[in-house]
Design an enzyme around this catalytic site. Structure first.
Site, PDB file in Angstrom:
ATOM      1  N   SER A  27       0.819  -1.212   0.000  1.00 41.30           N
ATOM      2  CA  SER A  27       0.000   0.000   0.000  1.00 41.30           C
ATOM      3  C   SER A  27       0.854   1.263   0.000  1.00 41.30           C
ATOM      4  O   SER A  27       0.357   2.358  -0.250  1.00 41.30           O
ATOM      5  CB  SER A  27      -0.929   0.005   1.212  1.00 41.30           C
ATOM      6  OG  SER A  27      -0.172  -0.055   2.399  1.00 41.30           O
ATOM      7  N   CYS A  28       2.144   1.110   0.301  1.00 43.09           N
ATOM      8  CA  CYS A  28       3.050   2.266   0.289  1.00 43.09           C
ATOM      9  C   CYS A  28       3.232   2.780  -1.137  1.00 43.09           C
ATOM     10  O   CYS A  28       2.918   2.087  -2.107  1.00 43.09           O
ATOM     11  CB  CYS A  28       4.425   1.879   0.832  1.00 43.09           C
ATOM     12  SG  CYS A  28       4.434   1.473   2.577  1.00 43.09           S
ATOM     13  N   VAL A  29       3.756   3.974  -1.224  1.00 44.61           N
ATOM     14  CA  VAL A  29       4.052   4.562  -2.534  1.00 44.61           C
ATOM     15  C   VAL A  29       5.540   4.897  -2.608  1.00 44.61           C
ATOM     16  O   VAL A  29       6.143   5.315  -1.616  1.00 44.61           O
ATOM     17  CB  VAL A  29       3.200   5.834  -2.770  1.00 44.61           C
ATOM     18  CG1 VAL A  29       3.756   6.699  -3.897  1.00 44.61           C
ATOM     19  CG2 VAL A  29       1.754   5.464  -3.070  1.00 44.61           C
ATOM     20  N   PHE A  46       7.115   5.900   1.007  1.00 47.02           N
ATOM     21  CA  PHE A  46       6.377   6.354   2.188  1.00 47.02           C
ATOM     22  C   PHE A  46       5.136   5.521   2.471  1.00 47.02           C
ATOM     23  O   PHE A  46       4.542   4.922   1.587  1.00 47.02           O
ATOM     24  CB  PHE A  46       6.056   7.846   2.125  1.00 47.02           C
ATOM     25  CG  PHE A  46       5.290   8.306   0.917  1.00 47.02           C
ATOM     26  CD1 PHE A  46       5.945   8.874  -0.161  1.00 47.02           C
ATOM     27  CD2 PHE A  46       3.897   8.209   0.878  1.00 47.02           C
ATOM     28  CE1 PHE A  46       5.233   9.330  -1.266  1.00 47.02           C
ATOM     29  CE2 PHE A  46       3.178   8.664  -0.211  1.00 47.02           C
ATOM     30  CZ  PHE A  46       3.848   9.218  -1.290  1.00 47.02           C
ATOM     31  N   GLY A  94       0.709   1.973  -3.905  1.00 49.73           N
ATOM     32  CA  GLY A  94      -0.656   2.335  -3.540  1.00 49.73           C
ATOM     33  C   GLY A  94      -1.667   1.228  -3.788  1.00 49.73           C
ATOM     34  O   GLY A  94      -2.844   1.498  -4.055  1.00 49.73           O
TER      35      GLY A  94
END
Lengths: 173, 129
Positions: A27-29, A46, A94
């Protein structure tokens, strides 16, 4: 090629032609930025876009938030000779892959797009959303990035924690 | 000890998203009169035309850095005593020392939390609420 792996809260900047920066995203970018004229680029990773109103986060965890991670990456690029107005971005990650985390991935992806729009940074390649983890590789000297889906789900290292504030160790006042 | 609502603030940062975040943080702390500019040159013009009590400025900006901005503020007979808090990177120890010599009131290391910003403002103005 020399490979540099980063995890959430980290960034790496390089102008060396033989460096490839990689990371694993759920889910991080990860945002890859490059100044194509000065041949310097970097990647961050992040966990969330911005801290919530009531979040008290330790100084060392702040770079897990996009708003700070972007600042750190841009500043480091400028320090290494990059020109802000020449930066181009590739955006990855994401994904909504972990049950119970809701749409954090979508929120992170939206943050990344909004940030580039607000700051006037052109977006090149973009691979955001979906439900699968990604492995991203970026050659900062070339400005070339690629991502591929992977079965492995990246480990989320303890979410930002509530601790006392800390803002450096130089006590002048 | 002035309440936050009575303190006029100018936020100076070249990054729009950071200005917006600082603005939201200040609003959450009770500040009402918050202005912001993308660079020191614009900010100096605005502050000279309409004075503020507090300047919160980034160090790392393309046209004029935070130290040059601080110097310009301090040598101005009208706005020279305005409280100045500088935002710096974690590796900028030398910059903080130079800022102290130039008369900075306090500094906050980026990335920072709302609590850290509040604490540094309160060290100058006293309790905000």
């Amino acid at each position: 090629m020399r490979r540099v792996s980063i995890i959430q809260g980290e960034n790496h900047v390089s102008g060396e032609p033989d460096v490839v920066i990689s990371t694993l995203l759920g889910s991080c970018v990860a945002v890859c930025l490059q100044d194509p004229v000065n041949r310097v680029g970097g990647m961050n990773h992040f966990l969330l876009g911005e801290p919530g109103k009531d979040d008290m986060v330790h100084h060392r965890d702040m770079a897990r938030y996009g708003v700070h991670a972007m600042e750190l990456l841009i500043n480091e690029l400028m320090r290494r000779g990059g020109i802000r107005s020449q930066l181009r971005a590739h955006l990855y990650g994401g994904a909504n892959i972990i049950a119970g985390l809701g749409s954090i991935g979508s929120s992170n992806a939206a943050f990344a797009r909004r940030f580039m729009e607000t700051e006037g940074i052109a977006i090149g390649h973009c691979d955001l959303g979906g439900t699968q983890a990604r492995k991203v590789e970026f050659v900062p000297y070339e400005g070339k990035a690629r991502s591929r889906s992977v079965a492995e789900i990246p480990k989320i290292i303890a979410a930002p924690v509530i601790l006392a504030s800390n803002d450096g160790d130089l006590e002048l006042f | 000890m002035p309440a936050a609502a009575a303190i006029k603030v100018m936020v100076v940062d070249d990054q729009t998203s950071m200005r917006a975040m600082i603005r939201r943080t200040l609003q959450d702390l009770g500040f009402k009169d918050i202005r912001d500019k993308a660079g020191p040159v614009e900010a100096l013009g605005a502050i000279r035309a309409d004075r503020v009590h507090l300047i919160i400025s980034d160090y790392n900006m393309p046209d004029m850095d935070g130290l040059q901005f601080l110097e310009e503020v301090r040598k101005d007979p009208v706005i020279g005593k305005t409280v100045f808090i500088m935002l710096t990177g974690s590796a900028d120890r030398e910059i903080v020392q130079k800022a102290a010599v130039l008369g900075v009131n306090n500094y906050v290391v980026k990335p920072f939390s709302a609590a850290a910003l509040k604490e540094k403002i309160e060290r100058v103005f006293g309790e905000l609420t």
